[in-house]
Design an enzyme around this catalytic site. Structure first.
Site, PDB file in Angstrom:
ATOM      1  N   HIS A  50       2.275   2.772   9.598  1.00 41.72           N
ATOM      2  CA  HIS A  50       2.923   2.067  10.708  1.00 41.72           C
ATOM      3  C   HIS A  50       2.538   2.619  12.075  1.00 41.72           C
ATOM      4  CE1 HIS A  50       6.768  -0.436  11.816  1.00 41.72           C
ATOM      5  NE2 HIS A  50       5.622  -1.067  12.088  1.00 41.72           N
ATOM      6  N   CYS A  71      10.903   3.101  13.716  1.00 42.48           N
ATOM      7  CA  CYS A  71       9.838   3.716  12.914  1.00 42.48           C
ATOM      8  C   CYS A  71       8.621   4.191  13.698  1.00 42.48           C
ATOM      9  CB  CYS A  71       9.360   2.740  11.832  1.00 42.48           C
ATOM     10  SG  CYS A  71      10.680   2.033  10.839  1.00 42.48           S
TER      11      CYS A  71
END
EC number: 3.1.6.1
Length: 590
Positions: free
Chosen positions: A139, A78
């Site tokens: 993130h 990610c």
């Protein structure tokens, strides 16, 4: 009636001209909606060949736009993948990589994050007069020195509006059966602590003023009690649920811990509200799904509706949410002047399982998955682009393209200029999308696993159709021949859990997209030539990599004082979304 003054007439003309000019400027700048799903496998969608999971809204988007069949993520996890998407640059350039096994931003208590000197597509479009919004997963870090400095907040990277989850879903986020009880208990406990603290301050002031006689030992004992109570409360909440599973609106924490199965629906409502607010001006909306990452929080309306268990249910719920966003674009009259782009951050998570139930995605015919830097299943993702009247509907593009291409593409369509002080690895997709170019502008693509290069893709500038791929490093599957790393949950990038190849394994993806049979000098006359060509390109590429701090190595260690808190630390639980969710009818029975 008195005749109008010539000045009044001129003023009217100028106003009309300015209005027309404003409309013309807006017409020249399309709205841009970028949609990214988390951990979605390329084989999970109907438009990419799946006939058992229902994704009608995404399939419709594919029919109305262009479908990219060799769309490549810059990383198979990610944080690095998203940093490359935001900046158009390999993560190794920004330092969003790790030389160890922690290859994503570890939690919200680490100072790691996308460096502030990086330029994102949001910052670029903001300079072009766009309103910019991010809704969903971030993130890319949050704090640096204190729990409220928010140095890595989306606002510092060009976004005007943010609502979402600054971290990522983890197993602890859902289900959370005791959440409501804990919220109630904490609010009462915090009230008691405040009352005791007020009493201590009053007694201390009274003693110092000579009004009352209170033993100092009593005051000290009460203060020590409050401290120990706070420490005990903090120590009881060691789960990431309380410190990482939270939602923010702007700089404010609105849910800690969040109600995960409700979060996606609120985000869709936020997206529709953003579209409505900015319908009369050019805007960028980056909608970053929490779906379909484990633990797959799903509302009751979709649980048990698919043929593929909880994962299939979650994919179908995600598609339903996609439909609501696409419908809103149509309802607000934005369809013809809005570019919609859909993708996933990397391949599906093969090792995500509970017992015998598969909780991760399917990567179709491609080998490998999430966490594997070189194998195609970890980095080949869906890519769909719709722009009515500008991009031909129903088109299929097989040329190699990259998530990094979005940065220069949005710069191109918005009239922006690319930064000249750094290497931009992405390429403008518009010539390819509009049929003005036959081949990808990429000649080489480099595939990293953390800070380690694992593979190189070469796309010759000829009509041979070949797409060569050389693997210098491949993961050791656990157990052997399993196709994934089921013992460690994710494959590693270096050390004893990888195999180093010299010469590298060579495949021609145009003939062997599953990377099943390596080519040899005996089976491929061009073998040695291709290996040398790739090696020369790799040498040139490495010469362009400047030394930077590896954010996900040195800075990826937790610090207690960076843990975010919506109250007075450590009494941090709150739910400021409850009333809003009730008004929207989003509270689901558990």
């Amino acid at each position: 009636m008195r005749p109008r003054s010539p000045l009044v007439f001129l003023s009217l003309v100028c106003t009309l001209l300015n209005t027309c000019q404003a409309h013309r400027v807006h017409d020249d700048k399309p709205n841009i909606v970028l949609i990214m799903v988390d951990d979605l496998g390329i084989g999970d969608l109907g438009c990419y060949g799946n006939d058992t999971i229902r994704t009608p809204h995404i399939d419709r988007l594919a029919r109305e736009g262009v479908r990219l069949t060799q769309h490549i993520s810059a990383a198979s996890l990610c944080s690095p993948s998203r940093s490359a998407f935001l900046t158009g640059r390999y993560p190794i350039r920004s330092g969003m990589v790790s030389s160890g096994n922690r290859r994503v931003v570890r939690n919200l208590a680490v100072p790691a994050g996308l460096p502030l000197n990086e330029t994102t597509f949001a910052a670029l479009l903001k300079k072009q007069g766009y309103s910019t919004g991010l809704i969903g997963k971030w993130h890319q870090g949050l704090n640096c020195d204190s729990r409220s400095d928010h140095c890595h907040h989306p606002y510092n990277y060009g976004f005007d509006y943010y609502y979402g989850m600054p971290f990522t879903l983890v197993d602890s986020c859902w289900p959370d059966p005791s959440r409501n009880t804990e919220l109630t208990f904490e609010s009462q406990l915090w009230l008691c602590v405040q009352l005791v603290a007020i009493a201590v301050l009053t007694l201390t002031f009274g003693k110092l003023s000579g009004w009352v006689s209170v033993p100092l030992l009593l005051n000290f004992s009460v203060i020590l009690f409050i401290f120990l109570l706070g420490y005990a409360w903090f120590s009881s909440y060691t789960s990431p649920l309380y410190w990482d599973c939270l939602l923010m609106r702007g700089h404010e924490i609105t849910e800690q811990p969040m109600k995960a199965e409700r979060a996606g629906s609120i985000m869709v409502k936020e997206a529709i509200s953003f579209l409505e607010r900015h319908r009369k001006e050019p805007f960028l909306l980056f909608f970053s799904f929490l779906h379909v990452h484990i633990p797959l929080p799903t509302t009751d309306d979709f649980i048990g509706t698919s043929k593929h268990g909880l994962y299939g249910d979650n994919v179908e719920e995600m598609d339903s949410m996609m439909g609501k966003i696409l419908d809103a674009i149509d309802d607000f009259g934005l369809r013809n002047n809005t570019i919609v782009y859909f993708t996933s951050d990397h391949g599906g998570h093969l090792e995500a399982r509970r017992g015998h139930a598969q909780l991760g995605g399917w990567n179709g015919i491609y080998k490998g998955g999430k966490g594997m830097g070189g194998w195609e299943g970890g980095i080949r993702v869906p890519g769909i682009v719709r722009w009515p009247g500008k991009v031909p509907a129903g088109q299929l593009i097989k040329e190699p393209t990259s998530l990094m291409d979005i940065f220069p593409t949005v710069a191109s369509v918005s009239g922006g200029s690319l930064p000249q002080d750094r290497v931009i690895d992405g390429r403008d997709l518009m010539p390819l999308l509009q049929g003005n170019a036959r081949h990808s502008e990429h000649e080489f693509l480099f595939h990293y696993c953390g800070s380690y290069l694992h593979a190189v893709r070469w796309i010759p500038k000829d009509d041979s159709g070949a797409v060569w791929k050389a693997h210098y490093v491949t993961p050791v599957f656990q157990p052997p021949e399993a196709g994934g790393c089921y013992v460690s949950s994710l494959c590693r990038c270096f050390g004893e859990q990888v195999t180093y190849h010299n010469p590298p394994l060579l495949f021609d993806l145009s003939r062997d997209p599953s990377e099943s049979t390596p080519l040899t000098p005996a089976t491929e006359p061009l073998h040695d030539f291709v290996i040398k060509k790739v090696a020369d390109a790799l040498k040139e590429h490495r010469e362009t990599i400047m030394p930077v701090t590896y954010q996900l190595s040195e800075l990826n260690q937790g610090r207690m004082w960076l843990k975010p808190c919506c109250g007075v630390f450590p009494f941090c639980l709150c739910d400021k979304e409850e009333e809003l969710a009730q008004s929207w009818g989003l509270n689901e029975k558990r």
